[in-house]
Design a protein around this motif. Structure first.
Motif, PDB file in Angstrom:
ATOM      1  N   VAL A   1      44.049  41.279  28.998  1.00  3.70           N
ATOM      2  CA  VAL A   1      45.108  42.241  28.667  1.00  3.70           C
ATOM      3  C   VAL A   1      46.335  41.912  29.498  1.00  3.70           C
ATOM      4  O   VAL A   1      46.299  41.962  30.728  1.00  3.70           O
ATOM      5  CB  VAL A   1      44.634  43.686  28.930  1.00  3.70           C
ATOM      6  N   ASP A   2      47.421  41.558  28.808  1.00  7.63           N
ATOM      7  CA  ASP A   2      48.684  41.211  29.462  1.00  7.63           C
ATOM      8  C   ASP A   2      49.495  42.490  29.670  1.00  7.63           C
ATOM      9  O   ASP A   2      49.893  43.154  28.716  1.00  7.63           O
ATOM     10  CB  ASP A   2      49.455  40.221  28.602  1.00  7.63           C
ATOM     11  N   LEU A   3      49.738  42.827  30.935  1.00  6.10           N
ATOM     12  CA  LEU A   3      50.457  44.053  31.297  1.00  6.10           C
ATOM     13  C   LEU A   3      51.911  43.784  31.705  1.00  6.10           C
ATOM     14  O   LEU A   3      52.585  44.688  32.185  1.00  6.10           O
ATOM     15  CB  LEU A   3      49.732  44.734  32.464  1.00  6.10           C
ATOM     16  N   SER A   4      52.398  42.579  31.515  1.00  2.35           N
ATOM     17  CA  SER A   4      53.709  42.196  32.046  1.00  2.35           C
ATOM     18  C   SER A   4      54.882  42.960  31.428  1.00  2.35           C
ATOM     19  O   SER A   4      55.951  43.033  32.029  1.00  2.35           O
ATOM     20  CB  SER A   4      53.933  40.690  31.893  1.00  2.35           C
TER      21      SER A   4
ATOM     22  N   LEU B   1      42.763  41.478  33.452  1.00  5.43           N
ATOM     23  CA  LEU B   1      44.161  41.884  33.312  1.00  5.43           C
ATOM     24  C   LEU B   1      45.069  40.772  33.815  1.00  5.43           C
ATOM     25  O   LEU B   1      44.679  39.987  34.683  1.00  5.43           O
ATOM     26  CB  LEU B   1      44.412  43.160  34.119  1.00  5.43           C
ATOM     27  N   ALA B   2      46.295  40.751  33.295  1.00  6.41           N
ATOM     28  CA  ALA B   2      47.255  39.737  33.724  1.00  6.41           C
ATOM     29  C   ALA B   2      48.645  40.339  33.839  1.00  6.41           C
ATOM     30  O   ALA B   2      49.040  41.191  33.043  1.00  6.41           O
ATOM     31  CB  ALA B   2      47.286  38.582  32.724  1.00  6.41           C
ATOM     32  N   GLY B   3      49.369  39.898  34.867  1.00  7.35           N
ATOM     33  CA  GLY B   3      50.788  40.181  35.018  1.00  7.35           C
ATOM     34  C   GLY B   3      51.207  41.628  35.113  1.00  7.35           C
ATOM     35  O   GLY B   3      52.227  41.999  34.535  1.00  7.35           O
TER      36      GLY B   3
ATOM     37  N   THR C   1      53.125  44.867  36.037  1.00  6.47           N
ATOM     38  CA  THR C   1      54.421  45.154  36.645  1.00  6.47           C
ATOM     39  C   THR C   1      54.178  45.839  37.989  1.00  6.47           C
ATOM     40  O   THR C   1      53.078  46.312  38.272  1.00  6.47           O
ATOM     41  CB  THR C   1      55.254  46.077  35.749  1.00  6.47           C
ATOM     42  N   GLN C   2      55.210  45.916  38.800  1.00  7.43           N
ATOM     43  CA  GLN C   2      55.070  46.516  40.129  1.00  7.43           C
ATOM     44  C   GLN C   2      54.566  47.959  40.033  1.00  7.43           C
ATOM     45  O   GLN C   2      53.674  48.366  40.772  1.00  7.43           O
ATOM     46  CB  GLN C   2      56.396  46.461  40.875  1.00  7.43           C
ATOM     47  N   GLN C   3      55.122  48.734  39.107  1.00  3.44           N
ATOM     48  CA  GLN C   3      54.713  50.137  38.967  1.00  3.44           C
ATOM     49  C   GLN C   3      53.261  50.256  38.525  1.00  3.44           C
ATOM     50  O   GLN C   3      52.502  51.075  39.049  1.00  3.44           O
ATOM     51  CB  GLN C   3      55.627  50.852  37.977  1.00  3.44           C
ATOM     52  N   VAL C   4      52.859  49.442  37.572  1.00  2.00           N
ATOM     53  CA  VAL C   4      51.480  49.497  37.082  1.00  2.00           C
ATOM     54  C   VAL C   4      50.522  48.981  38.161  1.00  2.00           C
ATOM     55  O   VAL C   4      49.461  49.576  38.389  1.00  2.00           O
ATOM     56  CB  VAL C   4      51.338  48.712  35.765  1.00  2.00           C
TER      57      VAL C   4
ATOM     58  N   HIS D   1      45.052  38.759  37.203  1.00  4.74           N
ATOM     59  CA  HIS D   1      45.753  37.480  37.326  1.00  4.74           C
ATOM     60  C   HIS D   1      47.254  37.735  37.444  1.00  4.74           C
ATOM     61  O   HIS D   1      47.767  38.702  36.870  1.00  4.74           O
ATOM     62  CB  HIS D   1      45.473  36.607  36.110  1.00  4.74           C
ATOM     63  N   PRO D   2      47.980  36.874  38.142  1.00  2.08           N
ATOM     64  CA  PRO D   2      49.416  37.094  38.304  1.00  2.08           C
ATOM     65  C   PRO D   2      50.204  37.017  37.000  1.00  2.08           C
ATOM     66  O   PRO D   2      51.248  37.655  36.861  1.00  2.08           O
ATOM     67  CB  PRO D   2      49.865  36.000  39.277  1.00  2.08           C
ATOM     68  N   ASP D   3      49.712  36.244  36.026  1.00  2.00           N
ATOM     69  CA  ASP D   3      50.400  36.138  34.733  1.00  2.00           C
ATOM     70  C   ASP D   3      49.397  35.698  33.663  1.00  2.00           C
ATOM     71  O   ASP D   3      48.256  35.336  33.964  1.00  2.00           O
ATOM     72  CB  ASP D   3      51.584  35.165  34.813  1.00  2.00           C
TER      73      ASP D   3
END
Length: 141
Positions: A69-72, A101-103, A105-108, A124-126
């Motif tokens: 799941v990409d959260l960026s 999970l990936a990426g 955001t700071q708030q999430v 993961h970072p991204d």
């Protein structure tokens, strides 16, 4: 490989607030879910539907589901969103699969840290790093 229908789903808030877009992209051995917008009680249904479809879809050679799941592009996530992700992770693990999970955001990322969920999920970072890690590790988390 999990092969749910690819595409986008959107959930809109009735109060004029943010919306959530969920795009599903089957990748080699992994289903990628890209989230954009705000994930809360009013917008959660498209994510719930996409996760259920990905977890219930047939996989290549009868394998277990592997979700990333990409959260960026997710600007906000409340406890409803967190609970949906946690439940989907349990379903994936019960079937012998994974959900990572990936990426975030700071708030999430902060919300995951405050709730301890960052210790439950492999994060993961991204997206590219997450996809590479899944391929080299044999999807073992």
């Amino acid at each position: 490989m999990v092969t749910p229908p690819a595409g986008s789903r959107e959930g809109a808030r009735g109060d004029g607030g943010g919306a959530l877009a969920v795009e599903v992209r089957p990748d080699t051995g992994t289903v990628v879910l890209l989230l954009a917008g705000e994930l809360d009680h009013d917008t959660a249904e498209p994510l719930r539907d996409a996760l259920q479809a990905a977890l219930n879809a047939p996989t290549a050679a009868g394998g277990a589901p592997h979700l990333l799941v990409d959260l960026s592009r997710l600007r906000f996530c409340d406890s409803t969103g967190l609970n949906i992700l946690l439940r989907a992770r349990l379903v994936a693990r019960a079937a012998g699969g994974t959900m990572e999970l990936a990426g975030p955001t700071q708030q999430v990322a902060r919300m995951f840290h405050l709730t301890g969920a960052d210790g439950v999920f492999r994060v993961h970072p991204d997206l590219d790093t997450g996809l590479s890690a899944g391929r080299t590790a044999g999807q073992d988390t």
